[in-house]
Design an enzyme around this catalytic site. Sequence first.
Site, PDB file in Angstrom:
ATOM      1  N   ASP A  14       0.854  -1.196   0.000  1.00 47.09           N
ATOM      2  CA  ASP A  14       0.000   0.000   0.000  1.00 47.09           C
ATOM      3  C   ASP A  14       0.890   1.246   0.000  1.00 47.09           C
ATOM      4  OD1 ASP A  14      -2.478  -1.462   0.209  1.00 47.09           O
ATOM      5  OD2 ASP A  14      -1.886  -1.926   2.263  1.00 47.09           O
ATOM      6  N   LYS A  41      -0.390   9.962   1.520  1.00 48.79           N
ATOM      7  CA  LYS A  41      -0.356  11.170   2.362  1.00 48.79           C
ATOM      8  C   LYS A  41       0.847  11.134   3.307  1.00 48.79           C
ATOM      9  CE  LYS A  41      -5.215  12.185   2.167  1.00 48.79           C
ATOM     10  NZ  LYS A  41      -6.476  11.579   2.552  1.00 48.79           N
ATOM     11  N   ASP A  82       4.033  -0.718  -8.931  1.00 54.24           N
ATOM     12  CA  ASP A  82       3.784   0.102 -10.135  1.00 54.24           C
ATOM     13  C   ASP A  82       3.736   1.580  -9.732  1.00 54.24           C
ATOM     14  OD1 ASP A  82       1.320   0.075  -8.742  1.00 54.24           O
ATOM     15  OD2 ASP A  82       0.295   0.687 -10.574  1.00 54.24           O
ATOM     16  N   THR A 102       1.876 -11.220  -8.978  1.00 53.87           N
ATOM     17  CA  THR A 102       0.916 -11.117  -7.880  1.00 53.87           C
ATOM     18  C   THR A 102      -0.430 -10.738  -8.516  1.00 53.87           C
ATOM     19  OG1 THR A 102       1.021  -8.741  -7.451  1.00 53.87           O
ATOM     20  CG2 THR A 102       2.805 -10.069  -6.538  1.00 53.87           C
ATOM     21  N   TYR A 118      -2.220  -8.054  -7.895  1.00 50.71           N
ATOM     22  CA  TYR A 118      -2.195  -6.635  -8.265  1.00 50.71           C
ATOM     23  C   TYR A 118      -1.358  -6.421  -9.527  1.00 50.71           C
ATOM     24  CZ  TYR A 118      -4.662  -4.509  -4.323  1.00 50.71           C
ATOM     25  OH  TYR A 118      -5.627  -4.101  -3.428  1.00 50.71           O
ATOM     26  N   GLU A 119      -0.232  -7.127  -9.576  1.00 54.60           N
ATOM     27  CA  GLU A 119       0.655  -6.987 -10.739  1.00 54.60           C
ATOM     28  C   GLU A 119      -0.086  -7.347 -12.021  1.00 54.60           C
ATOM     29  OE1 GLU A 119       4.136  -9.334 -10.183  1.00 54.60           O
ATOM     30  OE2 GLU A 119       5.183  -8.445 -11.887  1.00 54.60           O
TER      31      GLU A 119
HETATM   32  C1  SAM Z   1      -2.064  -3.514  -2.271  1.00 54.89           C
HETATM   33  S1  SAM Z   1      -2.204  -5.069  -1.521  1.00 54.89           S
HETATM   34  C2  SAM Z   1      -1.095  -6.094  -2.494  1.00 54.89           C
HETATM   35  C3  SAM Z   1      -1.348  -7.562  -2.298  1.00 54.89           C
HETATM   36  C4  SAM Z   1      -0.379  -8.503  -3.030  1.00 54.89           C
HETATM   37  N1  SAM Z   1       0.978  -8.351  -2.540  1.00 54.89           N
HETATM   38  C5  SAM Z   1      -0.426  -8.264  -4.509  1.00 54.89           C
HETATM   39  O1  SAM Z   1       0.538  -7.689  -5.037  1.00 54.89           O
HETATM   40  O2  SAM Z   1      -1.402  -8.688  -5.144  1.00 54.89           O
HETATM   41  C6  SAM Z   1      -1.299  -4.868  -0.029  1.00 54.89           C
HETATM   42  C7  SAM Z   1      -1.509  -5.986   0.948  1.00 54.89           C
HETATM   43  O3  SAM Z   1      -0.666  -5.802   2.067  1.00 54.89           O
HETATM   44  C8  SAM Z   1      -1.383  -6.087   3.234  1.00 54.89           C
HETATM   45  N2  SAM Z   1      -0.765  -5.336   4.345  1.00 54.89           N
HETATM   46  C9  SAM Z   1      -0.703  -4.005   4.474  1.00 54.89           C
HETATM   47  N3  SAM Z   1      -0.096  -3.650   5.620  1.00 54.89           N
HETATM   48  C10 SAM Z   1       0.246  -4.811   6.228  1.00 54.89           C
HETATM   49  C11 SAM Z   1       0.891  -5.120   7.460  1.00 54.89           C
HETATM   50  N4  SAM Z   1       1.282  -4.153   8.298  1.00 54.89           N
HETATM   51  N5  SAM Z   1       1.082  -6.409   7.785  1.00 54.89           N
HETATM   52  C12 SAM Z   1       0.683  -7.400   6.940  1.00 54.89           C
HETATM   53  N6  SAM Z   1       0.051  -7.170   5.769  1.00 54.89           N
HETATM   54  C13 SAM Z   1      -0.157  -5.893   5.411  1.00 54.89           C
HETATM   55  C14 SAM Z   1      -2.792  -5.616   2.927  1.00 54.89           C
HETATM   56  O4  SAM Z   1      -3.752  -6.179   3.777  1.00 54.89           O
HETATM   57  C15 SAM Z   1      -2.931  -6.049   1.473  1.00 54.89           C
HETATM   58  O5  SAM Z   1      -3.427  -7.362   1.364  1.00 54.89           O
END
Ligand code: SAM
Length: 208
Positions: free
Chosen positions: A116, A120, A152, A188, A190-191
């Site tokens: 993520d 901000k 990305d 992944t 998202y990728e």
């Molecule tokens: C944008 S998604 C990407 C998921 C995957 N890596 C992909 O590329 O398809 C980010 C993932 O990271 C997890 N995540 C975010 N902060 C985290 C944390 N502190 N500990 C474990 N997982 C976390 C979110 O719940 C989410 O599933």
Amino acid sequence: MRLKHIKDAEIDILKSKYYINNPENYKGKFNSLFKNDNPIHLEIGMGKGNFIIGMALKYPDINFIGLEKFDSVLVKATKKLENLDIPNLRLIWYDAANIDDIFDKEIDTLYLNFSDPWPKKRHAKRRLTHESFLKKYEIIFKNSNNIIMKTDNRKLFEYSIKSFTDYGYKIEDISLDLHQDEVDIIETEYEHKFVEKGNTIYKVNVKK
Ligand SMILES: C[S@@+](CC[C@H](N)C(=O)[O-])C[C@H]1O[C@@H](n2cnc3c(N)ncnc32)[C@H](O)[C@@H]1O
């Protein structure tokens, strides 16, 4: 409705043979769980699991652990795994903010895929490449620290490279257009979505 949904997800996760309940109990001894001394690779924020499942199938001599904060996401991975037998894969439902409670000098490689971006400034501390997370990761690595990141998001990429290098990491390898530079990429979720949209994917491998 929402509560019921979460409860169902929890039950499904608990039933999965891939799920590690009470991971704190394995701190410093995850190899005993896999019953071998193979290297352990960890993905933080594994989402629905495509990458970690694909990697575990491709590299049977490496142990893979996927860590995800939300059960509603993790359950999608356990569902995908229902009819698969992959001895070198385990999943953990945990917040990476507390990762130093579960690993102790045992991880060879850490993957951060499409984390993520938290654009901000006031949320910068939540980025998985913020200095406070890099500090937490210190204790998890076995010999040297090895982090591979894909995204990305150009801004997150630039921010992360600065954060890594400020912290003492050296860039081992970098791609500013991964899908041009490499073949046989394990994507992944998202990728896959971003590549279909035509977004450029960035990758960096840093070591310390
Ligand atoms: C944008 S998604 C990407 C998921 C995957 N890596 C992909 O590329 O398809 C980010 C993932 O990271 C997890 N995540 C975010 N902060 C985290 C944390 N502190 N500990 C474990 N997982 C976390 C979110 O719940 C989410 O599933």
